[in-house]
Design a protein around this motif. Sequence first.
Motif, PDB file in Angstrom:
ATOM      1  N   LEU A 117       0.523   4.384  -8.792  1.00 14.53           N
ATOM      2  CA  LEU A 117      -0.339   4.779  -7.668  1.00 14.53           C
ATOM      3  C   LEU A 117      -1.109   3.577  -7.132  1.00 14.53           C
ATOM      4  CD1 LEU A 117      -1.789   8.181  -8.913  1.00 14.53           C
ATOM      5  CD2 LEU A 117      -0.206   7.832  -7.025  1.00 14.53           C
ATOM      6  N   SER A 118      -1.629   2.752  -8.029  1.00 12.83           N
ATOM      7  CA  SER A 118      -2.359   1.556  -7.608  1.00 12.83           C
ATOM      8  C   SER A 118      -1.435   0.548  -6.942  1.00 12.83           C
ATOM      9  CB  SER A 118      -3.035   0.895  -8.802  1.00 12.83           C
ATOM     10  OG  SER A 118      -3.997   1.741  -9.354  1.00 12.83           O
ATOM     11  N   VAL A 119      -0.258   0.370  -7.527  1.00 13.50           N
ATOM     12  CA  VAL A 119       0.708  -0.574  -6.959  1.00 13.50           C
ATOM     13  C   VAL A 119       1.114  -0.119  -5.559  1.00 13.50           C
ATOM     14  CG1 VAL A 119       3.080  -1.405  -7.197  1.00 13.50           C
ATOM     15  CG2 VAL A 119       1.550  -1.429  -9.161  1.00 13.50           C
ATOM     16  N   GLY A 120       1.291   1.175  -5.379  1.00 17.32           N
ATOM     17  CA  GLY A 120       1.633   1.686  -4.060  1.00 17.32           C
ATOM     18  C   GLY A 120       0.554   1.375  -3.031  1.00 17.32           C
ATOM     19  N   ALA A 121      -0.703   1.484  -3.441  1.00 18.22           N
ATOM     20  CA  ALA A 121      -1.799   1.141  -2.525  1.00 18.22           C
ATOM     21  C   ALA A 121      -1.795  -0.353  -2.217  1.00 18.22           C
ATOM     22  CB  ALA A 121      -3.129   1.552  -3.135  1.00 18.22           C
ATOM     23  N   PHE A 122      -1.483  -1.176  -3.216  1.00 20.02           N
ATOM     24  CA  PHE A 122      -1.399  -2.626  -2.981  1.00 20.02           C
ATOM     25  C   PHE A 122      -0.328  -2.944  -1.944  1.00 20.02           C
ATOM     26  CE2 PHE A 122      -2.518  -3.655  -7.693  1.00 20.02           C
ATOM     27  CZ  PHE A 122      -3.823  -3.270  -7.464  1.00 20.02           C
ATOM     28  N   LEU A 123       0.810  -2.289  -2.071  1.00 21.05           N
ATOM     29  CA  LEU A 123       1.941  -2.601  -1.196  1.00 21.05           C
ATOM     30  C   LEU A 123       1.843  -1.925   0.160  1.00 21.05           C
ATOM     31  CD1 LEU A 123       4.777  -2.504  -3.851  1.00 21.05           C
ATOM     32  CD2 LEU A 123       3.674  -4.501  -2.864  1.00 21.05           C
ATOM     33  N   LEU A 124       1.088  -0.846   0.256  1.00 26.31           N
ATOM     34  CA  LEU A 124       0.893  -0.197   1.544  1.00 26.31           C
ATOM     35  C   LEU A 124      -0.117  -0.973   2.391  1.00 26.31           C
ATOM     36  CD1 LEU A 124       1.767   2.220   3.234  1.00 26.31           C
ATOM     37  CD2 LEU A 124      -0.105   3.516   2.232  1.00 26.31           C
ATOM     38  N   PHE A 125      -1.124  -1.533   1.754  1.00 27.61           N
ATOM     39  CA  PHE A 125      -2.140  -2.341   2.438  1.00 27.61           C
ATOM     40  C   PHE A 125      -2.209  -3.723   1.786  1.00 27.61           C
ATOM     41  CE2 PHE A 125      -3.597   2.128   2.592  1.00 27.61           C
ATOM     42  CZ  PHE A 125      -3.486   2.328   3.956  1.00 27.61           C
ATOM     43  N   PRO A 126      -1.180  -4.554   1.968  1.00 24.96           N
ATOM     44  CA  PRO A 126      -1.127  -5.824   1.233  1.00 24.96           C
ATOM     45  C   PRO A 126      -2.195  -6.830   1.649  1.00 24.96           C
ATOM     46  CG  PRO A 126       0.661  -5.704   2.815  1.00 24.96           C
ATOM     47  CD  PRO A 126       0.000  -4.360   2.804  1.00 24.96           C
ATOM     48  N   GLU A 127      -2.577  -6.839   2.912  1.00 27.89           N
ATOM     49  CA  GLU A 127      -3.573  -7.806   3.359  1.00 27.89           C
ATOM     50  C   GLU A 127      -4.886  -7.612   2.606  1.00 27.89           C
ATOM     51  OE1 GLU A 127      -2.096  -5.637   5.602  1.00 27.89           O
ATOM     52  OE2 GLU A 127      -0.518  -7.004   6.262  1.00 27.89           O
ATOM     53  N   ARG A 128      -5.276  -6.375   2.470  1.00 29.54           N
ATOM     54  CA  ARG A 128      -6.523  -6.059   1.764  1.00 29.54           C
ATOM     55  C   ARG A 128      -6.414  -6.414   0.282  1.00 29.54           C
ATOM     56  NH1 ARG A 128      -8.994  -0.328   0.427  1.00 29.54           N
ATOM     57  NH2 ARG A 128     -11.122  -0.970  -0.013  1.00 29.54           N
ATOM     58  N   ALA A 129      -5.276  -6.082  -0.331  1.00 30.40           N
ATOM     59  CA  ALA A 129      -5.089  -6.359  -1.757  1.00 30.40           C
ATOM     60  C   ALA A 129      -5.039  -7.859  -2.030  1.00 30.40           C
ATOM     61  CB  ALA A 129      -3.813  -5.685  -2.259  1.00 30.40           C
ATOM     62  N   ILE A 130      -4.422  -8.616  -1.143  1.00 30.92           N
ATOM     63  CA  ILE A 130      -4.374 -10.073  -1.307  1.00 30.92           C
ATOM     64  C   ILE A 130      -5.765 -10.655  -1.134  1.00 30.92           C
ATOM     65  CG2 ILE A 130      -3.517 -12.214  -0.272  1.00 30.92           C
ATOM     66  CD1 ILE A 130      -0.889 -10.665   0.325  1.00 30.92           C
ATOM     67  N   LYS A 131      -6.500 -10.174  -0.146  1.00 30.48           N
ATOM     68  CA  LYS A 131      -7.856 -10.661   0.106  1.00 30.48           C
ATOM     69  C   LYS A 131      -8.775 -10.389  -1.074  1.00 30.48           C
ATOM     70  CE  LYS A 131     -11.471 -10.311   3.598  1.00 30.48           C
ATOM     71  NZ  LYS A 131     -11.893  -9.617   4.823  1.00 30.48           N
ATOM     72  N   GLN A 132      -8.608  -9.237  -1.731  1.00 30.96           N
ATOM     73  CA  GLN A 132      -9.443  -8.892  -2.878  1.00 30.96           C
ATOM     74  C   GLN A 132      -8.952  -9.517  -4.179  1.00 30.96           C
ATOM     75  OE1 GLN A 132      -9.437  -4.619  -2.805  1.00 30.96           O
ATOM     76  NE2 GLN A 132     -11.130  -4.532  -1.342  1.00 30.96           N
ATOM     77  N   GLY A 133      -7.803 -10.186  -4.151  1.00 32.09           N
ATOM     78  CA  GLY A 133      -7.279 -10.842  -5.336  1.00 32.09           C
ATOM     79  C   GLY A 133      -6.497  -9.932  -6.259  1.00 32.09           C
ATOM     80  N   GLU A 134      -6.189  -8.731  -5.817  1.00 35.28           N
ATOM     81  CA  GLU A 134      -5.436  -7.786  -6.632  1.00 35.28           C
ATOM     82  C   GLU A 134      -3.937  -8.077  -6.610  1.00 35.28           C
ATOM     83  OE1 GLU A 134      -6.752  -5.093  -8.368  1.00 35.28           O
ATOM     84  OE2 GLU A 134      -8.732  -5.862  -7.870  1.00 35.28           O
ATOM     85  N   LEU A 135      -3.452  -8.595  -5.497  1.00 35.76           N
ATOM     86  CA  LEU A 135      -2.031  -8.843  -5.294  1.00 35.76           C
ATOM     87  C   LEU A 135      -1.821 -10.317  -4.993  1.00 35.76           C
ATOM     88  CD1 LEU A 135       0.854  -7.647  -4.831  1.00 35.76           C
ATOM     89  CD2 LEU A 135       0.193  -7.290  -2.458  1.00 35.76           C
ATOM     90  N   SER A 136      -0.876 -10.903  -5.674  1.00 34.42           N
ATOM     91  CA  SER A 136      -0.530 -12.301  -5.430  1.00 34.42           C
ATOM     92  C   SER A 136       0.302 -12.399  -4.151  1.00 34.42           C
ATOM     93  CB  SER A 136       0.259 -12.835  -6.623  1.00 34.42           C
ATOM     94  OG  SER A 136       0.857 -14.061  -6.302  1.00 34.42           O
TER      95      SER A 136
END
Length: 130
Positions: free
Chosen positions: A68-87
Amino acid sequence: MRSEQETNFLLVAGGGIFLLGAVFFVGQIYLVFFRKDEVFGALHSSSGLRRRRTAVGEGVLGDYFTMLSVGAFLLFPERAIKQGELSREDFIYFPKSLLRVVRFLYSVGLVGAVFLLGVGVVGVVAGWLK
């Protein structure tokens, strides 16, 4: 007593919400059981995935909540990258066909949630819910 219009609206809205929820749930189960290793392997250097894996643990339920978390990272990647959650590198090299599947499923879930909220608001305004 409800009018025929109200009954039809509730039946169609309820059916739509059920259908969207079923598609999301079945898709989520598919990802957890059949594509989990591919998804988690492609995100090996993302800190958000590591944190969630340690927080929820192993097993089917832990994999479900991690996905579920990974799906949120990949659905909104810009936000996840900005927050440091996604490389950024993980996102760039993530398999494109799998990314489309994940984005489709989580978009269906998001549309279902918005639809459910909308039906709830209409229900309160119409006086069906108190």
